[in-house]
Design a protein around this motif. Structure first.
Motif, PDB file in Angstrom:
ATOM      1  N   LEU A   1      67.164   3.220 -71.101  1.00  0.00           N
ATOM      2  CA  LEU A   1      67.566   2.429 -72.149  1.00  0.00           C
ATOM      3  C   LEU A   1      68.716   2.902 -73.196  1.00  0.00           C
ATOM      4  O   LEU A   1      69.708   2.110 -73.066  1.00  0.00           O
ATOM      5  CB  LEU A   1      66.487   1.829 -73.057  1.00  0.00           C
TER       6      LEU A   1
ATOM      7  N   VAL B   1      72.597   1.545 -73.035  1.00  0.00           N
ATOM      8  CA  VAL B   1      73.129   0.997 -74.505  1.00  0.00           C
ATOM      9  C   VAL B   1      74.174   1.936 -74.803  1.00  0.00           C
ATOM     10  O   VAL B   1      75.336   1.562 -75.093  1.00  0.00           O
ATOM     11  CB  VAL B   1      72.163   1.003 -75.576  1.00  0.00           C
ATOM     12  N   GLY B   2      74.183   3.228 -74.474  1.00  0.00           N
ATOM     13  CA  GLY B   2      75.242   4.131 -75.046  1.00  0.00           C
ATOM     14  C   GLY B   2      76.286   4.738 -74.084  1.00  0.00           C
ATOM     15  O   GLY B   2      77.392   4.946 -74.551  1.00  0.00           O
TER      16      GLY B   2
ATOM     17  N   HIS C   1      77.669  -4.154 -70.006  1.00  0.00           N
ATOM     18  CA  HIS C   1      78.569  -4.127 -71.219  1.00  0.00           C
ATOM     19  C   HIS C   1      78.198  -5.068 -71.958  1.00  0.00           C
ATOM     20  O   HIS C   1      78.069  -5.011 -73.345  1.00  0.00           O
ATOM     21  CB  HIS C   1      79.883  -3.644 -71.066  1.00  0.00           C
TER      22      HIS C   1
ATOM     23  N   TRP D   1      75.852  -7.586 -72.118  1.00  0.00           N
ATOM     24  CA  TRP D   1      74.406  -7.673 -72.472  1.00  0.00           C
ATOM     25  C   TRP D   1      74.059  -6.720 -73.573  1.00  0.00           C
ATOM     26  O   TRP D   1      73.162  -7.098 -74.374  1.00  0.00           O
ATOM     27  CB  TRP D   1      73.426  -7.371 -71.211  1.00  0.00           C
ATOM     28  N   VAL D   2      74.533  -5.507 -73.604  1.00  0.00           N
ATOM     29  CA  VAL D   2      74.182  -4.498 -74.832  1.00  0.00           C
ATOM     30  C   VAL D   2      75.257  -4.421 -75.546  1.00  0.00           C
ATOM     31  O   VAL D   2      75.047  -3.418 -76.598  1.00  0.00           O
ATOM     32  CB  VAL D   2      73.732  -3.040 -74.049  1.00  0.00           C
ATOM     33  N   HIS D   3      76.314  -5.283 -75.733  1.00  0.00           N
ATOM     34  CA  HIS D   3      77.262  -4.943 -76.505  1.00  0.00           C
ATOM     35  C   HIS D   3      76.821  -4.911 -78.143  1.00  0.00           C
ATOM     36  O   HIS D   3      77.453  -4.193 -78.825  1.00  0.00           O
ATOM     37  CB  HIS D   3      78.288  -5.942 -76.363  1.00  0.00           C
ATOM     38  N   ASP D   4      76.011  -5.877 -78.645  1.00  0.00           N
ATOM     39  CA  ASP D   4      75.766  -5.954 -80.041  1.00  0.00           C
ATOM     40  C   ASP D   4      74.793  -4.585 -80.100  1.00  0.00           C
ATOM     41  O   ASP D   4      74.787  -4.236 -81.384  1.00  0.00           O
ATOM     42  CB  ASP D   4      74.935  -7.006 -80.190  1.00  0.00           C
ATOM     43  N   ALA D   5      74.058  -4.256 -79.399  1.00  0.00           N
ATOM     44  CA  ALA D   5      73.078  -3.137 -79.596  1.00  0.00           C
ATOM     45  C   ALA D   5      73.918  -2.035 -79.708  1.00  0.00           C
ATOM     46  O   ALA D   5      73.504  -0.883 -80.457  1.00  0.00           O
ATOM     47  CB  ALA D   5      71.861  -3.067 -78.321  1.00  0.00           C
ATOM     48  N   ARG D   6      75.052  -1.867 -79.027  1.00  0.00           N
ATOM     49  CA  ARG D   6      75.708  -0.496 -79.237  1.00  0.00           C
ATOM     50  C   ARG D   6      76.458  -0.515 -80.543  1.00  0.00           C
ATOM     51  O   ARG D   6      76.451   0.507 -81.290  1.00  0.00           O
ATOM     52  CB  ARG D   6      77.358  -0.767 -78.053  1.00  0.00           C
TER      53      ARG D   6
ATOM     54  N   CYS E   1      82.421   1.240 -78.556  1.00  0.00           N
ATOM     55  CA  CYS E   1      82.805   0.685 -77.385  1.00  0.00           C
ATOM     56  C   CYS E   1      84.069   0.079 -77.330  1.00  0.00           C
ATOM     57  O   CYS E   1      84.628  -0.463 -75.958  1.00  0.00           O
ATOM     58  CB  CYS E   1      81.681  -0.254 -76.984  1.00  0.00           C
TER      59      CYS E   1
END
Length: 72
Positions: free
Chosen positions: A37, A41-42, A57, A59-64, A71
């Protein structure tokens, strides 16, 4: 008339023991899951990308941003 109140006998509470053999497989599984994970994310973009396109990218943009990974 004196009343006698029964005093409960105090027995020390002992913690439940869990053998390391029971916990170790789950700890390894969740450790590997967290590393995967963290990768998605990273690092899942650009030169280190495993999947082509920008789907992961997005899907996990806000988590980044939440976790402080740059990003763009």
């Amino acid at each position: 008339m004196a009343q006698h109140v029964a005093q409960p006998t105090a027995t020390p509470a002992l913690p439940a023991t869990l053998p390391l053999r029971t916990i170790a497989p789950w700890a390894v599984f969740f450790g590997i899951l967290m590393l995967v994970l963290l990768y998605f994310v990273g690092a899942e973009q650009g030169a280190t990308s495993v999947f082509s396109g920008a789907g992961v990218h997005e899907w996990v943009h806000d988590a980044r941003h939440l976790l402080g990974f740059p990003c763009h």
